[in-house]
Design an enzyme around this catalytic site. Structure first.
Site, PDB file in Angstrom:
ATOM      1  N   SER A  41       7.159  51.971  21.268  1.00  0.00           N
ATOM      2  CA  SER A  41       6.814  52.676  22.501  1.00  0.00           C
ATOM      3  C   SER A  41       5.366  52.436  22.912  1.00  0.00           C
ATOM      4  CB  SER A  41       7.070  54.169  22.332  1.00  0.00           C
ATOM      5  OG  SER A  41       6.677  54.886  23.480  1.00  0.00           O
ATOM      6  N   SER A  65      11.853  41.322  12.796  1.00  0.00           N
ATOM      7  CA  SER A  65      11.719  42.504  13.631  1.00  0.00           C
ATOM      8  C   SER A  65      12.620  42.407  14.861  1.00  0.00           C
ATOM      9  CB  SER A  65      10.262  42.674  14.078  1.00  0.00           C
ATOM     10  OG  SER A  65      10.152  43.679  15.072  1.00  0.00           O
ATOM     11  N   HIS A 122      -4.081  56.940  16.564  1.00  0.00           N
ATOM     12  CA  HIS A 122      -3.995  58.250  15.908  1.00  0.00           C
ATOM     13  C   HIS A 122      -4.814  58.144  14.630  1.00  0.00           C
ATOM     14  CE1 HIS A 122      -2.669  62.055  14.441  1.00  0.00           C
ATOM     15  NE2 HIS A 122      -1.747  61.603  13.618  1.00  0.00           N
ATOM     16  N   ASP A 205      -3.996  67.233  16.815  1.00  0.00           N
ATOM     17  CA  ASP A 205      -2.713  66.598  17.119  1.00  0.00           C
ATOM     18  C   ASP A 205      -1.618  67.109  16.183  1.00  0.00           C
ATOM     19  OD1 ASP A 205      -1.398  64.262  18.697  1.00  0.00           O
ATOM     20  OD2 ASP A 205      -0.830  63.860  16.627  1.00  0.00           O
ATOM     21  N   GLU A 209       1.631  69.538  17.264  1.00  0.00           N
ATOM     22  CA  GLU A 209       3.003  69.128  16.987  1.00  0.00           C
ATOM     23  C   GLU A 209       3.751  70.186  16.176  1.00  0.00           C
ATOM     24  OE1 GLU A 209       2.022  64.310  16.695  1.00  0.00           O
ATOM     25  OE2 GLU A 209       2.267  65.517  14.887  1.00  0.00           O
ATOM     26  N   GLU A 241      19.766  78.662  29.511  1.00  0.00           N
ATOM     27  CA  GLU A 241      18.648  79.605  29.556  1.00  0.00           C
ATOM     28  C   GLU A 241      17.570  79.307  28.509  1.00  0.00           C
ATOM     29  OE1 GLU A 241      18.250  81.566  31.973  1.00  0.00           O
ATOM     30  OE2 GLU A 241      20.242  81.226  32.822  1.00  0.00           O
ATOM     31  N   GLU A 245      16.150  74.912  30.779  1.00  0.00           N
ATOM     32  CA  GLU A 245      15.109  75.316  31.713  1.00  0.00           C
ATOM     33  C   GLU A 245      13.695  75.216  31.140  1.00  0.00           C
ATOM     34  OE1 GLU A 245      15.678  78.720  34.159  1.00  0.00           O
ATOM     35  OE2 GLU A 245      17.862  78.531  34.167  1.00  0.00           O
ATOM     36  N   SER A 266       9.911  84.060  39.492  1.00  0.00           N
ATOM     37  CA  SER A 266      10.175  85.349  40.136  1.00  0.00           C
ATOM     38  C   SER A 266       9.282  86.437  39.549  1.00  0.00           C
ATOM     39  CB  SER A 266      11.647  85.738  39.935  1.00  0.00           C
ATOM     40  OG  SER A 266      11.890  86.047  38.568  1.00  0.00           O
TER      41      SER A 266
END
Length: 343
Positions: A41, A65, A122, A205, A209, A241, A245, A266
């Site tokens: 990634s 790979s 990292h 970090d 996590e 729920e 959401e 709301s």
């Protein structure tokens, strides 16, 4: 140019400086060969963004790979990790934390020479002493605060993902400027980059996590789902729920903070937020968070993780299997198959 953001609180007034395109000199990377070790990634995003920024980029992968054909089709030259590190002036390690030490000792360290730059996204392996670079190389970090596919997508759309940068070792006397140049090459300075250090980045970090983003949120979602289902409500409604959401609320937070989120929901939901939130996340929860942070700071978590990996991850394998069988996963899989917008 850089911007200074003033953050006021009851405890202190903090000055945070963000740096942008005008603060970084991309020409410092000219005539340097950059080896991206790993093409997952983050690896593909760094490699392609740097390539599109005009840099000389190669990729280092282990033999066989699955990423090799993808990197080649993306127009990049692929070598073994050892060959890539021998050819490179700049080495960026973008492998999973648990693999970095072994690859470093066998294939990267033997190819380090004076003047080379060793970099990470990292700080785990440096912070906990698993990798100990020689004194004659620069050691820096450039850590985009987003997944690799977002880093690539934003760059392609003329934008960028904010990033952290840090210097652990400045052998050349120019490590900080070089790190900022790299951050510019991947698009970070378009959004703003923030200076930190390996210790701070790693500890915050890991804490985020474990206590909030992954560990805390996963358990909160599962517990909410279980509470509704055990009370006799439909599992599908409980899924909507307590999981579905979540993204809607998080998107509001990311866009405008907690205040804008509360302004968008709301009045009923806002009132429930104020009166019920602290019944769940209270002083006992915070005490447990402090224990989690202490385990990170003193190396307990790192030692446990390394030991788990050395044993071929038996606990992680067991817990993966257990969690995959949770009812929320079964219900969610069925519902998501009906969501045309996810396809």
């Amino acid at each position: 140019m850089s911007k200074i953001i003033t953050i006021k609180s009851k405890e202190a007034q903090l000055m945070t400086q963000l740096f942008y395109d005008a603060d970084a000199d991309l020409s410092l990377l000219n005539n340097k060969t950059i080896a991206i070790i790993g093409y997952g990634s983050q690896g593909h995003a760094h490699a392609l963004n740097l390539k599109d920024s005009g840099m000389d980029v190669i990729v280092g992968l282990y033999k066989g790979s699955k990423s090799e054909s993808k990197a080649i089709s993306d127009g990049l030259k692929v070598f073994s990790v050892s060959e890539a590190c021998e050819k490179a002036d700049w080495i960026m390690i973008l492998l999973p934390d648990e693999f970095q030490k072994d690859v470093y000792l066998k294939e990267i360290e033997p190819n380090l020479k004076e003047g080379k730059i060793l970099s990470f996204a990292h700080g785990f392996n440096i912070r906990f002493g698993l990798i100990k670079p020689p004194s004659f190389v620069d050691v820096v970090m450039i850590a985009p605060k987003g997944p690799g596919h977002t880093v690539r997508w934003e760059y392609q759309n003329g934008q960028g993902v904010p990033a952290l940068f840090a210097v652990e070792q400045d052998s050349s006397g120019n490590a900080r400027s070089l790190a900022m140049a790299y951050a510019k090459g991947i698009g970070g300075t378009r959004a703003g980059i923030l200076e930190t250090n390996f210790k701070e980045e790693t500890e915050t970090d890991l804490f985020g996590e474990q206590a909030v983003l992954c560990g805390g949120l996963s358990e909160l979602v599962k517990s909410g789902f279980e509470t509704l289902v055990e009370a006799g409500y439909q599992p599908e409604l409980a899924y909507f729920e307590c999981l579905h959401e979540v993204k809607l609320i998080v998107d509001l937070m990311v866009k405008g903070g907690l205040s804008q989120m509360r302004d968008s929901i709301s009045n009923t939901a806002e009132y429930g937020d104020y009166v019920s939130g602290k019944r769940l996340i209270n002083s006992d929860t915070k005490k447990e968070m402090q224990k989690i942070l202490k385990d990170i700071q003193d190396g307990t978590f790192a030692n446990n993780f390394v030991e788990e990996c050395d044993k071929n991850k038996p606990l992680m394998t067991k817990l993966r299997e257990e969690n995959s069988k949770h009812e929320i996963e079964k219900v969610g899989k069925g519902l998501r198959s009906m969501f045309s917008w996810l396809k």
